[in-house]
Design a protein around this motif. Structure first.
Motif, mmCIF file in Angstrom:
data_model
loop_
_atom_site.group_PDB
_atom_site.id
_atom_site.type_symbol
_atom_site.label_atom_id
_atom_site.label_comp_id
_atom_site.label_asym_id
_atom_site.label_seq_id
_atom_site.Cartn_x
_atom_site.Cartn_y
_atom_site.Cartn_z
ATOM 1 N N SER A 382 0.823 -1.009 -0.161
ATOM 2 C CA SER A 382 0.077 -0.011 -0.066
ATOM 3 C C SER A 382 0.835 1.187 0.088
ATOM 4 N N ALA A 383 1.938 1.167 0.683
ATOM 5 C CA ALA A 383 2.807 2.401 0.574
ATOM 6 C C ALA A 383 3.359 2.734 -0.753
ATOM 7 N N TYR A 384 3.848 1.710 -1.418
ATOM 8 C CA TYR A 384 4.262 1.780 -2.829
ATOM 9 C C TYR A 384 3.153 2.287 -3.907
ATOM 10 N N ASP A 385 1.887 1.891 -3.358
ATOM 11 C CA ASP A 385 0.904 2.339 -4.412
ATOM 12 C C ASP A 385 0.283 3.455 -3.825
ATOM 13 N N SER A 386 0.729 4.081 -3.075
ATOM 14 C CA SER A 386 0.056 5.317 -2.467
ATOM 15 C C SER A 386 0.317 6.599 -3.306
ATOM 16 N N PRO A 387 -0.736 7.473 -3.427
ATOM 17 C CA PRO A 387 -0.243 8.813 -4.031
ATOM 18 C C PRO A 387 0.626 9.665 -3.276
ATOM 19 N N ALA A 388 0.780 9.519 -1.968
ATOM 20 C CA ALA A 388 1.748 10.110 -1.002
ATOM 21 C C ALA A 388 3.052 9.778 -1.382
ATOM 22 N N GLY A 410 -3.506 8.248 7.183
ATOM 23 C CA GLY A 410 -3.110 7.948 5.705
ATOM 24 C C GLY A 410 -3.725 8.445 4.811
ATOM 25 N N ILE A 411 -4.968 8.378 4.938
ATOM 26 C CA ILE A 411 -5.934 9.216 4.237
ATOM 27 C C ILE A 411 -5.507 10.613 3.707
ATOM 28 N N TRP A 412 -5.089 11.351 4.702
ATOM 29 C CA TRP A 412 -4.734 12.752 4.719
ATOM 30 C C TRP A 412 -3.442 13.121 3.840
ATOM 31 N N ILE A 413 -2.509 12.078 3.970
ATOM 32 C CA ILE A 413 -1.282 12.193 3.318
ATOM 33 C C ILE A 413 -1.377 12.021 2.156
ATOM 34 N N ASN A 414 -2.489 11.173 1.596
ATOM 35 C CA ASN A 414 -2.506 10.819 0.216
ATOM 36 C C ASN A 414 -3.144 12.167 -0.388
ATOM 37 N N ARG A 415 -4.007 12.905 0.370
ATOM 38 C CA ARG A 415 -4.944 13.626 -0.399
ATOM 39 C C ARG A 415 -4.028 15.064 -0.475
ATOM 40 N N ARG A 416 -3.157 15.290 0.669
ATOM 41 C CA ARG A 416 -2.233 16.412 0.803
ATOM 42 C C ARG A 416 -0.681 15.703 1.194
ATOM 43 N N PRO A 417 -0.067 15.318 0.430
ATOM 44 C CA PRO A 417 1.156 14.793 0.552
ATOM 45 C C PRO A 417 2.147 15.871 0.959
ATOM 46 N N GLU A 418 1.991 17.160 0.946
ATOM 47 C CA GLU A 418 2.856 18.190 1.398
ATOM 48 C C GLU A 418 3.052 18.299 2.905
ATOM 49 N N LEU A 419 1.961 17.453 3.572
ATOM 50 C CA LEU A 419 2.059 17.369 4.974
ATOM 51 C C LEU A 419 3.126 16.639 5.447
ATOM 52 N N LEU A 420 3.726 15.756 4.791
ATOM 53 C CA LEU A 420 4.849 15.191 5.046
ATOM 54 C C LEU A 420 6.224 16.102 5.155
ATOM 55 N N ASP A 421 6.225 17.180 4.473
ATOM 56 C CA ASP A 421 7.419 18.123 4.484
ATOM 57 C C ASP A 421 7.547 18.613 5.900
ATOM 58 N N GLY A 487 -0.896 26.547 8.164
ATOM 59 C CA GLY A 487 -0.170 26.318 9.440
ATOM 60 C C GLY A 487 -0.713 25.423 10.468
ATOM 61 N N SER A 488 -2.211 25.208 10.427
ATOM 62 C CA SER A 488 -2.938 24.303 11.362
ATOM 63 C C SER A 488 -2.896 22.782 10.944
ATOM 64 N N ASN A 489 -2.636 22.881 9.392
ATOM 65 C CA ASN A 489 -2.536 21.348 8.821
ATOM 66 C C ASN A 489 -1.187 21.027 9.309
ATOM 67 N N ASP A 490 -0.268 21.670 9.051
ATOM 68 C CA ASP A 490 1.335 21.504 9.497
ATOM 69 C C ASP A 490 1.281 21.112 10.976
#
Length: 813
Positions: A382-388, A410-421, A487-490
């Motif tokens: 699932s990690a390899y197949d994810s949009p994130a 995980g749903i959120w990082i697939n929607r908004r991968p920039e959160l990982l930054d 900011g609140s997302n980060d």
């Protein structure tokens, strides 16, 4: 025989003939690669005579595609180490001849279409499509040429690529595709589940942007400007312009249109092949952060003889990536044990690509078989197949951890991968210390928990967050809402990851998330007021958070409930300002990890003047409205207006003397509705569960309203402790009820992080279960169910016995 059976038969024959002798390089064996030249006389006839002759090149391709399987397969290889350079002369000659004759044929065809004037418009358009299909043969020859060592051959290949306005492919293919193939960094490698129609625009755009970025960075490393003459884009532009200038000289705007169609068809055909060559195949991320080396099993292979002759062994793509500089006759066929095999020829697969559902139905099972065969040690892809992962491949370890441990996050990082930054910033890395820094794992866990708790519950409060938001330069309330949302997302994401890893308990995370909510809401409302010119110096506005956000028990997806009150003579102004407030909060809540979206046009809690608010609750009001005020905390007021103090005073007065107080107390005395079976999934509704605990706590809070408690929005646990300290209930009952309240809030908070609403916790992964157990202070998920049932039974008994503690809680059963 269907495609799957042909695939199996081909693989069996490949294994059986693996011991056959190598093919010898010779003119006779090279003659098959003259097949592409056979289409050129048909092209000449088509542009000379038009009409039905236009179908001749199309029939050529149809026949070769049809006869592909009938021609048989060729698994034998030429020994790549034995041939001398001179022995490969004929193979090289045929690509040189093709390049020269194709260019001549293309120029001749353009002349006949655009200058001679004997063809109708419809004939010209059909011929453009035909020429585009012929051009894909030129691209195959050009592809082989750009991989060769002599510079003049690479320039010829470059010119062939330019003949379809795609010369930048020479940079992109060599330096981007071959370097990053089968990773998210290669836009030409299609991940599993991505249709060709989604792949096409992205891959075309990336060919230009990635190649430009590579050449720019290469020049920068040499400390040269991007416009330096060694930048190959000078050549690319001049070569492409030369072809366009030729088309314009021959036919003006009509000539450019015809040439554009030729280029579009050729590029389309190129991208079809690029899509299928690596579909669903993935290089594995190694513990050192690098991807494994390219292996033959990272490309789809086929062995149909006619396609090999027509497309210069492009089907032997596995060998091409294993040895990119190898001349096309030296490419090796890789059997089913070395590389995955297409279920048919490239031509058949190219047709299937056009229909995504059929393509997925045929190929996805083969991708799954490939994974099981070559990577049996990996159970979860699932990690390899994810949009994130596609967007942030360097964050693979974090993605894998989040998807396994907290699927809702995980749903959120697939929607908004920039959160990982946000996990790469010092605000996070300085707290989440790396593994191995301490003497043992327990010491490290304690250090991380200590740092996280000090920072998020003491150092980084709402005031500090407001200052951080104010540091961003913005122009207008809408920009501020976007800044506050980001900011609140980060910060919310960092807090959630700390909770997932056990650095913060869900209760501590709830307090930190409440501070994030207060800071972001206050910043947006202040910006809205600044944009809205004041009409009077008197009066003011107050905004109060309600519910979990107010009591510091927030969790992802919390309802953004805000009470707006104003004071002043200009009613229309304040009502208009409050409408602007709600519009700003709607922007803040969109795509926000912390808040549930605020629906447009919501009027369930209209703004009121403070006087009307007091009069409503003194003379009437509803029990539900009064219940909301038990957890209401003012987070914004107009500067210097004193509205915060007046709101707090009004809230205390209403809780102590409101007209609906008696009705609400009567409701809270009544036990919750029907019996609910005990269990982890029903902890909110079961006797002694979260709802019962909240009901008992609010009853105690209301009974003591006006008795000295000055906490604006107390949590249930704090109410029970205060009641125990004031001897309104026994200390033992207070302690047990407070512990139950904390368990339910921890459980609710961690479930909101891990599972979707209503999801069965028994079906989540073992890692997610460990996160749930740890969030509730346990080591074993299996013990959680028993703990929940025991806590609920104990809390229910305490609630039933509250009437023995005195008049403060009489009749609660």
């Amino acid at each position: 025989m269907n495609m799957g059976n042909r695939h199996e038969a081909a693989g069996a024959r490949a294994d059986a003939r693996a011991r056959e002798p190598f093919i010898k390089p010779s003119l006779g064996n090279a003659l098959g690669y003259c097949l592409p030249l056979a289409v050129l006389p048909l092209v000449v006839a088509a542009v000379l005579y038009g009409g039905w002759w236009i179908a001749a090149p199309a029939v050529f391709f149809l026949l070769t595609d049809t006869l592909d399987t009938a021609s048989g397969i060729e698994e034998r290889n030429m020994d790549p180490k034995q041939p001398l350079e001179s022995e490969l002369f004929w193979y090289k000659l045929f690509t040189w001849v093709w390049a020269a004759l194709y260019v001549a044929a293309l120029v001749f065809a353009l002349w006949q279409i655009l200058v001679s004037g004997h063809l109708a418009a419809w004939e010209a358009l059909l011929l453009a499509v035909v020429l585009g299909n012929v051009a894909r043969l030129a691209l195959n020859a050009g592809h082989d040429l750009i991989h060769r060592r002599p510079a003049w051959e690479r320039r010829v290949g470059e010119f062939l690529q330019a003949s379809v306005s795609f010369p930048q492919e020479c940079t992109e293919h060599i330096y981007v595709h071959h370097a990053h193939v089968c990773t998210p960094k290669d836009p030409m490698s299609a991940p599993k589940g991505q249709s060709f129609w989604r792949y096409l625009p992205r891959s075309i755009a990336a060919s230009l942007t990635d190649s430009w970025r590579f050449e720019r960075d290469r020049l920068a490393r040499r400390r040269l400007p991007v416009w330096h003459y060694t930048n190959p884009f000078w050549r690319y532009v001049l070569e492409a312009l030369a072809w366009h200038a030729l088309a314009y000289w021959m036919g003006g705007a009509w000539g450019l249109l015809i040439f554009a169609i030729i280029c579009a068809v050729a590029i389309f055909q190129l991208r079809v092949v690029d899509y299928l060559q690596h579909y669903g195949l993935q290089r594995i991320r190694l513990p050192n952060g690098r991807f494994e080396r390219v292996q033959p099993h990272h490309s789809w292979s086929a062995a149909y003889k006619l396609s090999d002759w027509l497309y210069y062994n492009v089907q032997r793509h596995s060998s091409h990536h294993a040895a990119p500089g190898r001349l096309y006759p030296l490419l090796q066929h890789c059997g089913s044990e070395q590389a995955p095999q297409l279920p048919g020829s490239y031509s058949a697969a190219s047709s299937l690509v056009m229909f995504p559902r059929r393509w997925f139905r045929a190929m996805d099972p083969l991708v799954d078989q490939w994974r099981a065969h070559f990577y049996p040690q990996i159970d979860d892809w699932s990690a390899y197949d994810s949009p994130a992962f596609a967007a942030r491949p360097d964050s693979f370890e974090e993605i894998e951890e989040i998807l396994a441990s907290a699927p809702r996050l995980g749903i959120w990082i697939n929607r908004r991968p920039e959160l990982l930054d946000s996990l790469q910033r010092r605000e996070f890395t300085d707290i989440d210390l790396p593994r191995g820094f301490g003497p043992d794992a327990e010491f490290e866990a304690i250090a991380r928990r200590g740092l996280a708790r000090v920072y998020w519950t003491h150092e980084m409060g709402a005031v500090e967050m407001k200052e951080r938001i104010a540091d961003h330069p913005v122009q207008g309330a809408r920009e501020m809402a976007e800044v506050a949302r980001n900011g609140s997302n980060d910060k919310g994401f960092q807090i959630c990851v700390h909770a997932m890893r056990g650095n913060l308990s869900p209760l501590e995370a709830g307090k930190a998330l409440g501070n994030v909510a207060e800071a972001s809401v206050a910043a947006v409302l202040a910006a809205v007021e600044e944009d809205f010119p004041r009409r009077s110096r008197s009066g003011g506005v107050a905004a109060a958070l309600l519910g979990d956000l107010a009591s510091g028990e927030a969790a992802p997806g919390a309802a953004l409930e805000v009470l707006l009150l104003y004071e002043g003579d200009d009613t229309r102004y304040y009502e208009a300002l409050c409408r602007r407030f709600l519009a700003g909060l709607r922007v803040l809540s969109r795509q926000n990890l912390l808040f549930a979206p605020v629906p447009r046009g919501r009027q369930d809690r209209p703004a009121r003047s403070l006087a009307d608010f007091l009069a409503r609750h003194r003379n009437g009001g509803s029990a539900d409205e009064l219940l909301e005020l038990t957890r209401a905390r003012c987070v914004f007021d107009s500067g210097g207006s004193g509205m915060r103090e007046r709101f707090d005073e009004a809230r205390r007065d209403i809780l102590a003397h409101g007209a609906a107080r008696g009705a609400l107390l009567a409701e809270l005395r009544e036990p919750a509705g029907g019996e609910v079976e005990p269990g982890l999934a029903r902890f909110e509704d079961m006797p002694g569960g979260l709802k019962d605990i909240e009901r008992a706590a609010r009853f105690l809070q209301l009974k003591d309203a006006g008795g000295g408690s000055d906490i604006a929005a107390p949590a249930a646990a704090s109410i029970f402790r205060q009641a125990g300290e004031s001897d309104r209930i026994s200390a033992a009952s207070a302690q047990r009820l407070a512990e139950a309240a904390n368990l339910w809030r921890n459980l609710r908070g961690i479930l909101r992080l891990v599972a979707e609403d209503g999801a069965d916790t028994d079906t989540v992964s073992a890692k997610a279960k460990a996160v749930i157990a740890r969030g509730c202070g346990l080591d074993d998920f299996g013990a959680l169910g028993e703990t929940v049932e025991e806590t609920a039974a104990d809390a229910a008994a305490c609630i039933r016995d509250l009437d023995n503690a005195g008049a403060a809680a009489e009749s609660i059963r």
